[in-house]
Design a protein around this motif. Structure first.
Motif, short mmCIF file in Angstrom:
data_model
loop_
_atom_site.label_atom_id
_atom_site.label_comp_id
_atom_site.label_asym_id
_atom_site.label_seq_id
_atom_site.Cartn_x
_atom_site.Cartn_y
_atom_site.Cartn_z
N ALA A 77 0.83 -1.21 0.00
CA ALA A 77 0.00 0.00 0.00
C ALA A 77 0.86 1.26 0.00
O ALA A 77 0.34 2.36 -0.21
N ARG A 78 2.15 1.11 0.25
CA ARG A 78 3.02 2.29 0.29
C ARG A 78 3.93 2.38 -0.94
O ARG A 78 4.88 3.15 -0.96
N ARG A 79 3.63 1.60 -1.97
CA ARG A 79 4.47 1.68 -3.17
C ARG A 79 3.61 1.66 -4.42
O ARG A 79 2.44 1.26 -4.40
N GLY A 80 4.22 2.08 -5.52
CA GLY A 80 3.56 2.00 -6.82
C GLY A 80 3.70 0.60 -7.39
O GLY A 80 3.98 -0.35 -6.64
N SER A 81 3.55 0.48 -8.69
CA SER A 81 3.50 -0.84 -9.31
C SER A 81 4.90 -1.32 -9.72
O SER A 81 5.13 -1.71 -10.85
N GLN A 82 5.81 -1.29 -8.77
CA GLN A 82 7.19 -1.66 -9.08
C GLN A 82 7.92 -2.16 -7.84
O GLN A 82 7.48 -1.92 -6.72
N LEU A 83 9.00 -2.87 -8.05
CA LEU A 83 9.92 -3.25 -6.97
C LEU A 83 11.33 -2.91 -7.43
O LEU A 83 11.71 -3.24 -8.57
N SER A 84 12.08 -2.28 -6.55
CA SER A 84 13.45 -1.90 -6.89
C SER A 84 14.41 -2.49 -5.89
O SER A 84 14.10 -2.58 -4.70
N PHE A 85 15.56 -2.87 -6.39
CA PHE A 85 16.58 -3.51 -5.57
C PHE A 85 17.90 -2.79 -5.75
O PHE A 85 18.18 -2.27 -6.83
N ARG A 86 18.69 -2.79 -4.69
CA ARG A 86 20.00 -2.14 -4.78
C ARG A 86 21.08 -3.21 -4.87
O ARG A 86 21.09 -4.18 -4.12
N HIS A 87 21.98 -3.00 -5.82
CA HIS A 87 23.12 -3.91 -5.97
C HIS A 87 24.21 -3.11 -6.66
O HIS A 87 23.95 -2.39 -7.62
N GLN A 88 25.46 -3.26 -6.19
CA GLN A 88 26.52 -2.43 -6.77
C GLN A 88 26.75 -2.74 -8.25
O GLN A 88 27.25 -1.91 -9.00
N ASP A 89 26.33 -3.92 -8.68
CA ASP A 89 26.47 -4.27 -10.09
C ASP A 89 25.11 -4.33 -10.79
O ASP A 89 24.89 -5.14 -11.69
N ALA A 90 24.24 -3.44 -10.36
CA ALA A 90 22.88 -3.44 -10.90
C ALA A 90 22.87 -3.35 -12.42
O ALA A 90 22.08 -4.03 -13.09
N TYR A 91 23.78 -2.56 -12.98
CA TYR A 91 23.76 -2.39 -14.44
C TYR A 91 24.02 -3.72 -15.15
O TYR A 91 23.27 -4.12 -16.05
N ALA A 92 25.06 -4.40 -14.72
CA ALA A 92 25.42 -5.66 -15.39
C ALA A 92 24.37 -6.75 -15.14
O ALA A 92 24.06 -7.54 -16.05
N ILE A 93 23.80 -6.76 -13.96
CA ILE A 93 22.74 -7.74 -13.68
C ILE A 93 21.54 -7.48 -14.59
O ILE A 93 20.95 -8.40 -15.16
N CYS A 94 21.21 -6.21 -14.74
CA CYS A 94 20.11 -5.83 -15.63
C CYS A 94 20.39 -6.32 -17.05
O CYS A 94 19.52 -6.89 -17.71
N GLN A 95 21.62 -6.13 -17.50
CA GLN A 95 21.99 -6.56 -18.85
C GLN A 95 21.93 -8.09 -18.98
O GLN A 95 21.49 -8.62 -20.00
N ALA A 96 22.39 -8.80 -17.95
CA ALA A 96 22.35 -10.26 -17.99
C ALA A 96 20.91 -10.75 -18.06
O ALA A 96 20.59 -11.70 -18.79
N LEU A 97 20.03 -10.09 -17.33
CA LEU A 97 18.60 -10.46 -17.38
C LEU A 97 18.03 -10.20 -18.77
O LEU A 97 17.26 -11.00 -19.31
N ILE A 98 18.41 -9.06 -19.35
CA ILE A 98 17.93 -8.74 -20.70
C ILE A 98 18.40 -9.82 -21.67
O ILE A 98 17.66 -10.25 -22.56
#
Lengths: 405, 405
Positions: free
Chosen positions: B328-349
């Motif tokens: 109830a305190r968030r919009g329609s998303q979940l966000s996570f913090r990780h120092q290698d977020a960029y590369a993880i995002c690319q690996a998921l893509i």
């Protein structure tokens, strides 16, 4: 006249380009200076952008389809058509919003001067954009008739802002002369090219113009409400600052920092996320105009409008021309004054000849040289002659005003 | 988990709506909060606008196809989805440009107050638009952490400007509480609904909000760079004045007078000629969201994101959630913090799971409830778990930054 027209059409070096546009049957379209015709290549390009770039590739298209570069790419294609170099032009927002950016940029470069000088009867949005800034206390609007503009250039004038080709009369300013006079008075100059770009030669760099804006949906055939374009002279690119400091004008938009730092080049004029559908359609229109070439378009434009005048003259049509008789002093249009201009315009539309009306008494015919034929001139002149002779424009059905006129 | 997901999908009252969108094969699209998917009805509607309204009917479509009313018509359709009445919302320009208009309008209504209060880390363009006005001497920017906002509301604050759902963390503000606090301090409030509109209930009128803006290309599925929307509370409609005083915001645009007179209603927010292609595509997206209904979308959004968290938890994935755990305190998303977020995002893509990265260390998954399935949640969680377990994101190919991230 029709035979002479067909002879001229047969010798027209641009005749094959007419087939590159969708032209509805039974229509002579003399309003390409209000909304240009649809290039036949546009629907397929939009289909590709929508189904493949958006539908299939989704967010990745910002990189893979080059969406992020589209404003600069389309701007760079417009640049040589208005006498500019590619890095000085960008396609974005509306003409009105771009006027705001560049008027603001000019005022910020002219400390101690607040006057924006223009002429009465300039296209309304140009004048209105000064009004908004005047209410903010940032500008002062001054209007002078075109014959008095140069003497109105005193040391309070920050910016001379003029429309190169007048939307009503089609009269063009001498860009070199006015720009020089403004510079001599310490003022900067902003040219609105809406009724020039894509139809007649413009030499922004040759005239040492400071700023310019223009429209994508007229002679560039970019579609209804297409993005506009904006020009900043190279010498001002570094210093110019505009107040619509949105993320797309940031030096590093995807660093997501809290503080604005303007992009070093023409991208500093960007504000919000670029409208990809509109830019993609505009690019098709610009590509086509670039392929035809401005010099050839201009030569044909002059020939078309002169031929239209001859046709009217041979038919003995007496209607008051408000455009200059010298084709070198006007854009790609002819405008006439008549107290019943609105109803005459409607009667012509009833006959399939689409020109337009401009309040209160102007009947305006635009001659988009990329797709019009000399035959269209002869036929349009015949219809106008017949409408005036028969008085059919006096019928009630032609009197009622639509929301958009 | 996959079985449970399929069970939930079978009982999903919105399941048939997935088929109303084009979803590319092999892709789990968790980035509808950046660019919404293509509604299947959009290409045909655009084809009609391009070939028939533009190509065939040309300039007449401003009247016959209702182009001139499109900004107000689309605005009126968005209105009930954000707790507003139809005459208070209009679709036009970009979110950034609309922010400029409404920040300016608010400042003009608050003589003696210049501070625009927001939070650090708000979406950059929101902060940047204050910067531009600050450089003009018209505004003063003040930032306070969200826990300190209420105490920062002193009598110098003209406007409290906040984004309802944070673009990075997904945390939502209590709109009623913040609006009340601002009003108690004599400030006006402007809400940016970009990450709320079309996904969660917003009650602008119920909260007595003064102004709002929002985005057309996220949950409203209006296409890349779609026009944005703007809201002005009824009580301010008469007094509000904005400085982008273009011809389309004039009380009588086609009278072509030299002086600006603002339209009496929400149309005063218009500036240049409306972008018809973008508005037509946006209308299709808005119609579809309205048909599904915000309450059902919100219920499913919460169920999806909670299920995603369960899937991660059952797989033992330890990654730092920065979004509130209470749905109830968030919009329609979940966000996570990780120092290698960029590369993880690319690996998921690389595995067909498209989320996005937000500088410097945020991995963000948006759950557009109109077209996502619980199965997508289970599969996305599996891929994320596998990427983290295998360390495949450490491969060089996933490290290289693209222009748009």
């Amino acid at each position: 006249m029709l035979e002479r027209a067909r002879f001229l059409d047969a010798g027209d070096p641009l005749r094959e380009f007419r087939d590159r546009f969708m032209l509805p049957d039974g229509v002579i379209y003399l309003d390409g200076n209000s909304l240009g015709c649809l290039p036949k290549a546009t629907p397929a390009r939009l289909e590709e952008v929508v189904r493949e770039e958006w539908g299939r590739d989704l967010i990745r298209s910002w990189n893979t389809a080059g969406w992020i570069d589209l404003p600069a790419r389309v701007g760079a294609k417009i640049a040589p058509l208005i006498g500019a170099r590619p890095h000085q032009v960008i396609a974005c927002d509306s003409t009105s919003v771009n006027l705001f950016k560049l008027i603001s940029a000019a005022l910020a470069m002219q400390p101690g001067r607040k006057v924006v000088l223009s002429e009465p009867g300039n296209f309304p949005t140009d004048l209105y954009m000064i009004d908004g800034m005047e209410r903010q206390g940032l500008a002062k609007r001054r209007l002078a008739e075109r014959g008095q503009l140069i003497e109105a250039l005193d040391d309070s004038v920050a910016l001379l802002m003029l429309t190169h080709t007048h939307y009503k009369t089609g009269e063009t300013f001498d860009m070199a002369e006015l720009t020089r006079a403004a510079h001599d008075a310490g003022a900067l100059v902003l040219w609105d090219l809406s009724h020039s770009g894509g139809a007649l030669p413009v030499d922004l760099d040759g005239c040492a113009a400071d700023f310019a804006v223009g429209c994508g949906y007229k002679y560039f055939n970019g579609g209804p409400g297409a993005p506009a374009y904006a020009f900043v002279a190279e010498k001002h690119l570094e210093a110019a600052r505009q107040p619509l400091t949105g993320w797309m004008g940031h030096a590093a938009p995807f660093a997501f920092s809290d503080d604005y730092e303007a992009a070093p080049g023409i991208e500093k004029l960007l504000c919000g996320t670029p409208p990809i559908l509109g830019l993609a359609a505009l690019e098709v229109g610009v590509d086509l105009i670039a392929e035809i070439g401005i010099d050839r378009l201009y030569a044909k434009s002059q020939a078309l409008s002169e031929f239209f005048r001859q046709c009217l003259s041979e038919r003995g049509v007496a209607i008051d021309l408000v455009s200059p008789t010298d084709p070198a002093r006007r854009g790609s249009q002819l405008s006439f004054r008549h107290q019943d201009a609105y109803a005459i315009c409607q009667a012509l539309i009833g006959r399939g000849v689409i020109g337009d009306f401009r309040d209160p008494d102007i009947l305006r015919f635009g001659f988009a040289p990329a797709y019009l034929r000399f035959e269209d001139m002869a036929e349009a002149a015949r219809h106008l002659a017949e409408v005036l002779e028969t008085g059919e424009w006096q019928r009630g059905e032609f009197q009622e005003r639509a929301a958009v006129t």
